[in-house]
Enzyme design. Structure first.
Site, PDB file in Angstrom:
ATOM      1  N   CYS A 185      40.671  42.641  25.093  1.00  0.00           N
ATOM      2  CA  CYS A 185      41.021  41.390  25.880  1.00  0.00           C
ATOM      3  C   CYS A 185      40.695  40.344  25.225  1.00  0.00           C
ATOM      4  CB  CYS A 185      40.342  41.882  27.186  1.00  0.00           C
ATOM      5  SG  CYS A 185      40.465  43.426  27.874  1.00  0.00           S
ATOM      6  N   ALA A 186      41.294  39.808  24.461  1.00  0.00           N
ATOM      7  CA  ALA A 186      40.912  39.179  23.311  1.00  0.00           C
ATOM      8  C   ALA A 186      40.710  37.348  23.787  1.00  0.00           C
ATOM      9  CB  ALA A 186      41.693  38.802  22.158  1.00  0.00           C
ATOM     10  N   ALA A 187      41.812  37.096  24.819  1.00  0.00           N
ATOM     11  CA  ALA A 187      41.772  35.702  25.364  1.00  0.00           C
ATOM     12  C   ALA A 187      40.427  35.044  25.879  1.00  0.00           C
ATOM     13  CB  ALA A 187      42.996  35.699  26.256  1.00  0.00           C
ATOM     14  N   PRO A 188      39.872  33.985  25.689  1.00  0.00           N
ATOM     15  CA  PRO A 188      40.753  32.994  25.050  1.00  0.00           C
ATOM     16  C   PRO A 188      40.812  32.781  23.542  1.00  0.00           C
ATOM     17  CG  PRO A 188      38.723  32.187  25.930  1.00  0.00           C
ATOM     18  CD  PRO A 188      38.789  33.595  26.381  1.00  0.00           C
ATOM     19  N   GLY A 189      39.817  33.885  22.811  1.00  0.00           N
ATOM     20  CA  GLY A 189      39.719  34.103  21.495  1.00  0.00           C
ATOM     21  C   GLY A 189      38.623  33.689  20.686  1.00  0.00           C
ATOM     22  N   SER A 190      37.615  33.394  21.271  1.00  0.00           N
ATOM     23  CA  SER A 190      36.180  32.949  20.610  1.00  0.00           C
ATOM     24  C   SER A 190      35.637  34.178  20.083  1.00  0.00           C
ATOM     25  CB  SER A 190      35.229  32.041  21.765  1.00  0.00           C
ATOM     26  OG  SER A 190      35.842  30.705  21.892  1.00  0.00           O
ATOM     27  N   ASP A 199      45.979  40.846  24.526  1.00  0.00           N
ATOM     28  CA  ASP A 199      45.628  40.441  25.845  1.00  0.00           C
ATOM     29  C   ASP A 199      46.834  41.006  26.537  1.00  0.00           C
ATOM     30  OD1 ASP A 199      43.402  38.471  26.942  1.00  0.00           O
ATOM     31  OD2 ASP A 199      45.139  38.362  27.975  1.00  0.00           O
ATOM     32  N   ASP A 229      35.850  43.332  26.334  1.00  0.00           N
ATOM     33  CA  ASP A 229      35.120  42.191  26.929  1.00  0.00           C
ATOM     34  C   ASP A 229      35.903  41.988  28.290  1.00  0.00           C
ATOM     35  OD1 ASP A 229      33.816  40.099  27.926  1.00  0.00           O
ATOM     36  OD2 ASP A 229      34.965  38.521  26.722  1.00  0.00           O
ATOM     37  N   CYS A 237      30.873  39.412  32.176  1.00  0.00           N
ATOM     38  CA  CYS A 237      29.871  38.141  32.204  1.00  0.00           C
ATOM     39  C   CYS A 237      29.615  38.209  33.749  1.00  0.00           C
ATOM     40  CB  CYS A 237      30.511  36.983  31.756  1.00  0.00           C
ATOM     41  SG  CYS A 237      32.158  36.764  32.651  1.00  0.00           S
TER      42      CYS A 237
END
Length: 301
Positions: A108-113, A132, A175, A229
């Site tokens: 779930c890579a976005a937004p990429g940080s 994503d 994530d 989070c």
């Protein structure tokens, strides 16, 4: 922050927790060591932010106080020498510990940080699939990776629970989409955290499907890191409890000295979880002056 009082039974200091959850949040910048070095960043960083403070437990990372100059406006940011990120969100990447030459999936890579930090930790060697479900959000991932000059990362657009393949990655980061309660210190985060009880269980169903697929996608002996989070045990320990113990073990995470975490909870509102959920770690905002996060590391058996 009245909605956070539900966690009184599992937080060590409710008043400190609630107070910290409303405080402004600092940012972090880290050096893109594919293009520069920590020493080079330390040479010019005082000119941009004299108050910047080195973080001892992360490689080439510094705290930028709330209200200080925005790193995203610095020329070094545009040149791809640094990236800016919330401090607590570095911990899932730290726990993943991806190595050069490995095959890694950020489900779930976005937004990429986190994908970018993972690729830098790999020395830009190997293969990182930044996936994503939402096509529009992948543009942000592409922008981050391109600005930093990272070549080992490739994007994919799929529902993480249905990514094809079997045992094809060394490490997988999940994530997961969540209720976002731990983001209350960020602008607008408090509003995003106001959800109803049913939403916890709807999100948990999605999270369980993602984590189960991640365990299937990683090779035997490989690592899966599950992170959110949020504070809700419904989205954290209860999701881990949905993985059969014979499929994956939840490993202890030894954080560096000076970092304060709480263990995963083994019971919540009458529900008991598998004992090794206690090996997960909880970041409460008052413990390290960060946002809130939950991190667990699983080893496929």
């Amino acid at each position: 922050m009245e909605h956070l009082r539900r966690y009184a039974p599992i937080v060590d200091d409710l008043d400190a927790f609630l107070a910290a959850a409303e405080e402004p949040l600092h940012r972090v910048v880290w050096a893109n060591t594919v293009r520069t070095s920590a020493a080079e960043v330390e040479d010019w960083l005082p000119d941009r932010c004299p108050e910047a403070e080195r973080i001892p437990w992360f490689d080439a990372a510094w705290r930028i106080p709330a209200g200080a100059s925005r790193p995203g406006k610095w020329p070094e940011f545009a040149l791809g020498l640094i990236h800016s990120q919330e401090e607590v969100s570095l911990w899932p990447v730290w726990a993943l510990d991806a190595r050069p030459g490995e095959e890694v999936l950020d489900m779930c890579a976005a937004p990429g940080s986190k994908a970018a930090r993972t690729a830098v930790g790999m020395g830009d060697r190997g293969r990182l699939v930044a996936n994503d479900r939402k096509w529009g959000r992948l543009q942000g991932v592409h922008d981050v990776v391109t600005r930093l000059g990272l070549t080992c990362a490739a994007s994919a657009n799929a529902n993480g629970a249905h990514i094809p393949g079997e045992a094809c990655f060394d490490r997988v980061l999940v994530d997961a989409p969540c209720s976002g309660e731990g983001t209350s210190r960020k602008a607008g985060g408090g509003n995003r955290a106001r959800i109803v009880q049913d939403d916890f269980h709807k999100l948990a169903a999605i999270q369980k499907s993602l984590l189960r697929r991640a365990v299937e996608l990683v090779r035997p002996g490989g690592t899966v890191v599950y992170a959110t989070c949020t504070y809700a045990p419904e989205e954290n320990e209860a999701v881990l409890d949905g993985i059969y113990p014979e499929k994956a073990a939840i490993e202890p995470i030894q954080v560096p000295e000076g970092v304060h975490v709480a263990p995963g909870v083994t019971e919540w509102e009458g529900q008991r979880f598998r004992p090794d959920v206690a090996n997960a770690i909880r970041f409460w905002p008052h413990l390290n002056d960060t946002g809130g996060f939950f991190v667990a590391r699983l080893r496929r058996l």
